[in-house]
Scaffold this motif. Structure first.
Motif, short mmCIF file in Angstrom:
data_model
loop_
_atom_site.label_atom_id
_atom_site.label_comp_id
_atom_site.label_asym_id
_atom_site.label_seq_id
_atom_site.Cartn_x
_atom_site.Cartn_y
_atom_site.Cartn_z
N UNK B 1 0.84 -1.19 0.00
CA UNK B 1 0.00 0.00 0.00
C UNK B 1 0.87 1.24 0.00
N UNK B 2 0.42 2.22 -0.76
CA UNK B 2 1.24 3.41 -0.91
C UNK B 2 1.30 4.22 0.40
N UNK B 3 0.16 4.32 1.07
CA UNK B 3 0.14 5.16 2.26
C UNK B 3 1.12 4.66 3.32
N UNK B 4 1.27 3.33 3.40
CA UNK B 4 2.13 2.80 4.45
C UNK B 4 3.60 3.08 4.16
N UNK B 5 3.93 3.24 2.88
CA UNK B 5 5.34 3.50 2.56
C UNK B 5 5.71 4.98 2.69
N UNK B 6 4.69 5.87 2.70
CA UNK B 6 5.01 7.29 2.82
C UNK B 6 5.33 7.61 4.28
N UNK B 7 6.46 8.25 4.53
CA UNK B 7 6.81 8.59 5.91
C UNK B 7 5.80 9.59 6.48
N UNK B 8 5.51 9.48 7.76
CA UNK B 8 4.53 10.39 8.39
C UNK B 8 4.88 11.86 8.19
N UNK B 9 6.18 12.18 8.20
CA UNK B 9 6.59 13.57 8.04
C UNK B 9 6.10 14.11 6.69
N UNK B 11 3.70 12.93 4.90
CA UNK B 11 2.25 12.99 4.84
C UNK B 11 1.74 14.29 5.49
N UNK B 12 2.36 14.62 6.64
CA UNK B 12 1.93 15.85 7.32
C UNK B 12 2.22 17.07 6.45
N UNK B 13 3.41 17.02 5.82
CA UNK B 13 3.78 18.15 4.95
C UNK B 13 2.79 18.27 3.80
N UNK B 14 2.43 17.09 3.26
CA UNK B 14 1.48 17.11 2.15
C UNK B 14 0.12 17.66 2.60
N UNK B 15 -0.28 17.25 3.80
CA UNK B 15 -1.56 17.73 4.32
C UNK B 15 -1.52 19.24 4.50
N UNK B 16 -0.38 19.73 5.04
CA UNK B 16 -0.25 21.17 5.24
C UNK B 16 -0.31 21.91 3.90
N UNK B 17 0.41 21.35 2.94
CA UNK B 17 0.42 21.99 1.62
C UNK B 17 -0.99 22.00 1.03
N UNK B 18 -1.63 20.83 1.16
CA UNK B 18 -3.00 20.74 0.64
C UNK B 18 -3.90 21.79 1.26
N UNK B 19 -3.78 21.90 2.57
CA UNK B 19 -4.59 22.87 3.31
C UNK B 19 -4.29 24.29 2.82
N UNK B 20 -2.98 24.57 2.69
CA UNK B 20 -2.58 25.91 2.28
C UNK B 20 -3.12 26.23 0.88
#
Lengths: 423, 304
Positions: B1-9, B11-20
């Motif tokens: 699964x792709x999500x499990x291979x993405x490091x949490x850091x 993912x958080x950065x992506x979420x922040x970017x998405x939010x921004x």
């Protein structure tokens, strides 16, 4: 375009706004007791208006050392809101020009914002016409000086009348006979326009005023009399009959106020029903001489329908009451009246000797006529749209367009007027 | 699964970017769309006259009144006429003009400018000038009719309840046609000429080539313009307001002018607001349906 079209709508908003502002009368005025007055007036289209009035006020200051008047001018719509806020903030001008009708000065007076001029009227013996005085009387108090007089009547082309051998109509029968003769000569008798719709107010005011007088109209407006009464019906039907007889242009609802006037200017139409504010325009645009008569009644010359413009009011909380009254006294003087006729082309609400005044002959004649009407026992009619509600005016405007286009009968319109008056 | 291979850091950065990336849009929608909409809904439940600081709450009274308002149906009928004629006429005329101009080289810039010009003129100016044309006494329309012996047809165009709406509509069609013409003309440049040649060799006549070959290829653009013109028909206001003000005696009243006169001439802001909301609600299904149709056609591979 006439500013009359704006007035009724503005009046409604203005009334409510002013009533609100009236809740908190302030206790101080901007200027201290030092003979300095602030005078607020409505801005006019003529760019030279302000300098003209300032020069006039310079004369006043010269005659009254110790009093200085600072003139402020702003557009009508702005003035409404600015007056409201300034009155609320206790920063209102000492004297300001504002409509003298019930929805303007009347509303301010009810909120206790106007200086009671009853004693001043007695002291200075201001010669304001009785009918005009009545319109600035609220609860038995005189609350201001009425504005300039504006009458509504019929202009007629003296040249055409002379060529066709028609005398100035002395009653409704004469007028109809004149119209028939004019039509036979291939000329449109009345340059009636109704594209904008508000002309309806003037047409109905004219016919109804001459029929039932100002008291009759007051009874209608106040709901004592029904708008479906025979008098109203006949006044409405008259215009329908005249249209059917060919006395009006073919499509009144397609003709704008300016186009209607153009028909009269060019001699294609012999008569123009509108108001005294149009005298300068008529004079400027015509080669021939014009007469101006009230809408005749069945048995006589009829009466002019009259309205009042904005006149000076004094703020209740002025610190310069004495100076303000001196200034108001000047605004009611013979000198000011003659100046207004010459420079503004307006009709003062008090008698003025026009001997030697440089003004359009027609304006002079109208001023003299008005004086005869207003000072004697004769009545002056009421312009309905300034005293009626917005909903009523809408029904009146739509109604005339409906009559002229065959969509409504006079009976339909009378019923709609009655319904709007009751709502 | 792709999500499990993405490091949490990450993912958080992506979420922040998405939010921004999303926040500005959300803010814009909230400030310029949701808040005004909510505000309008709120005001439509009051009896607000424009000045009263504490207008009484009247619930659905404005909507109930709307449902029984005898002036509403005639205005709606005028709107429907406006939508049908005001959409069909510029689409047909604009498309026909575009087809005519398709292969024209000489003077094409001139024609394009001449036909597009009415669209970019200010509506108020157009209304005023056409008002002069329609003037019963000085206007050239009646003069022209009399000149060619058709004086019997001369009338007070804008003051005659039988002709007023059509007269205004004709002006509106005149302005809208240029837009349809220019957009369709440019989309015609993308039509595959080989397909056209093939159709011609197969013996398809002109009408068949337009219907079966040209139209399907420009369908998405065609539908886009159709949506714009159609939805504009619901909210039509300015040109009618300038030319007739809804008169004579409401003969040209549409929902837009009726909402205006209720709100600003009779000072019934709340009633006018309720009307405006009804207009929006009426227009939404059409916009959505056409949008769906357009997307489906694109997915089917029609058009470019």
């Amino acid at each position: 375009m006439s500013r009359r079209s704006v007035l009724p709508a503005a009046a409604g908003i203005g009334l409510a706004a002013l009533l609100m502002s009236g809740c908190t009368p302030a206790t101080t005025s901007s200027s201290e007791q030092d003979g300095r007055l602030r005078y607020l007036i409505e801005e006019q289209e003529d760019p030279e208006f302000l300098s003209t009035i300032e020069a006039h006020i310079d004369d006043f200051e010269e005659e009254n050392p110790g009093i200085t008047v600072e003139v402020e001018a702003m557009p009508f719509d702005t003035m409404r809101t600015v007056l409201q806020t300034q009155l609320q903030a206790g920063d209102a001008p000492d004297v300001f020009n504002w409509g003298s009708g019930p929805s303007f000065a009347g509303a301010l007076a009810e909120a206790g914002l106007l200086y009671d001029l009853t004693d001043a009227y007695e002291e200075y013996d201001w010669p304001i016409y009785e009918f005009a005085k009545e319109r600035v009387t609220v609860d038995g108090k005189l609350i201001g000086i009425p504005g300039d007089l504006e009458t509504i009547g019929i202009y007629y082309n003296k040249q055409i009348f002379e060529d066709l051998g028609i005398d100035e109509p002395q009653n409704l029968g004469d007028l109809e006979a004149a119209a028939a003769t004019i039509l036979e000569a291939g000329i449109i008798p009345f340059a009636v326009s109704d594209q904008e719709g508000w002309q309806a107010g003037h047409l109905l005011s004219m016919t109804l005023s001459s029929k039932v007088g100002s008291e009759g109209i007051a009874a209608l407006v106040e709901g004592e009399e029904s708008w479906t009464s025979p008098d109203v019906l006949e006044s409405l039907s008259l215009w329908k009959e005249w249209q059917d007889a060919g006395y009006l242009p073919e499509f009144p609802t397609s003709i704008s106020y300016d186009s209607g006037a153009a028909l009269y200017y060019s001699g294609e139409a012999a008569m123009l029903p509108t108001g005294s504010w149009f005298i300068p325009e008529v004079a400027a645009n015509t080669e021939f001489e014009s007469g101006y008569i009230p809408f005749p009644s069945e048995d006589g010359r009829g009466i002019f329908t009259a309205g009042l413009g904005s006149g000076p009011l004094v703020a209740a909380n002025t610190d310069n009451a004495e100076a303000a009254l001196t200034f108001v006294d000047f605004m009611v003087s013979e000198e000011h009246g003659r100046w207004a006729i010459e420079n503004l082309g307006t009709i003062p609400p008090y008698p003025v000797d026009t001997e030697g005044v440089e003004a359009l002959p027609l304006l002079k004649q109208v001023i003299e006529d008005t004086a005869t009407f207003a000072s004697g026992d004769a009545d002056l009619g009421t312009n309905i749209d300034v005293v009626a509600s917005d909903a009523f005016n809408q029904a009146m405007y739509d109604g005339f367009q409906g009559i002229f286009t065959g969509q409504q009968t006079p009976e339909d319109v009378a019923a709609a007027l009655e319904a709007a008056a009751r709502s | 699964m792709r999500t499990s291979t993405t490091p949490p850091v990450t993912r958080r950065a992506q979420a922040r970017l998405g939010l921004a990336l999303v926040v500005p849009l959300v803010l814009i929608i909230a400030v310029f769309f949701l808040f005004p909409l909510g505000n309008a809904l709120y005001y439509s439940l009051l009896d607000y006259n424009g000045v009263n600081p504490t207008p009484p709450f009247v619930g659905l009274a404005n909507y109930v009144e709307l449902a029984t308002d005898p002036a509403l149906l005639p205005a709606l009928a005028n709107n429907i006429l406006w939508i049908v004629v005001g959409t069909a006429a510029p689409m047909l005329i604009g498309f026909a003009l575009a087809l005519l101009m398709w292969r024209v080289r000489r003077g094409s810039t001139f024609y394009r400018i001449a036909l597009f010009l009415p669209y970019i003129l200010p509506t108020v100016a157009v209304g005023v000038v056409w008002g002069w044309i329609y003037d019963p006494i000085r206007g050239w329309l009646n003069a022209a009719l009399r000149g060619i012996g058709l004086g019997g047809l001369a009338t007070g165009w804008l003051g005659n309840p039988d002709t007023a709406l059509y007269a205004v509509l004709a002006t509106a069609v005149w302005t809208a046609t240029g837009f349809v013409f220019v957009v369709l003309l440019s989309s015609l440049q993308n039509v595959d000429s080989e397909l056209l040649d093939a159709a011609r060799m197969d013996g398809a006549n002109g009408a068949q080539r337009v219907w079966y070959v040209v139209l399907p290829q420009i369908m998405p653009v065609f539908l886009m313009i159709l949506t714009l013109t159609l939805v504009g028909g619901f909210s039509v206001f300015d040109i009618i307001f300038v030319m007739t003000g809804g008169g004579p005696a409401n003969a040209t009243e549409v929902l837009g002018t009726y909402a205006y006169s209720s709100a600003f001439q009779l000072n019934r802001i709340s009633y006018g607001t309720a009307l405006a909301l009804v207009i929006s609600v009426l227009a939404i299904p059409f916009a959505v349906a056409l949008n769906r149709l357009q997307r489906r056609l694109s997915l089917q591979g029609m058009g470019t």
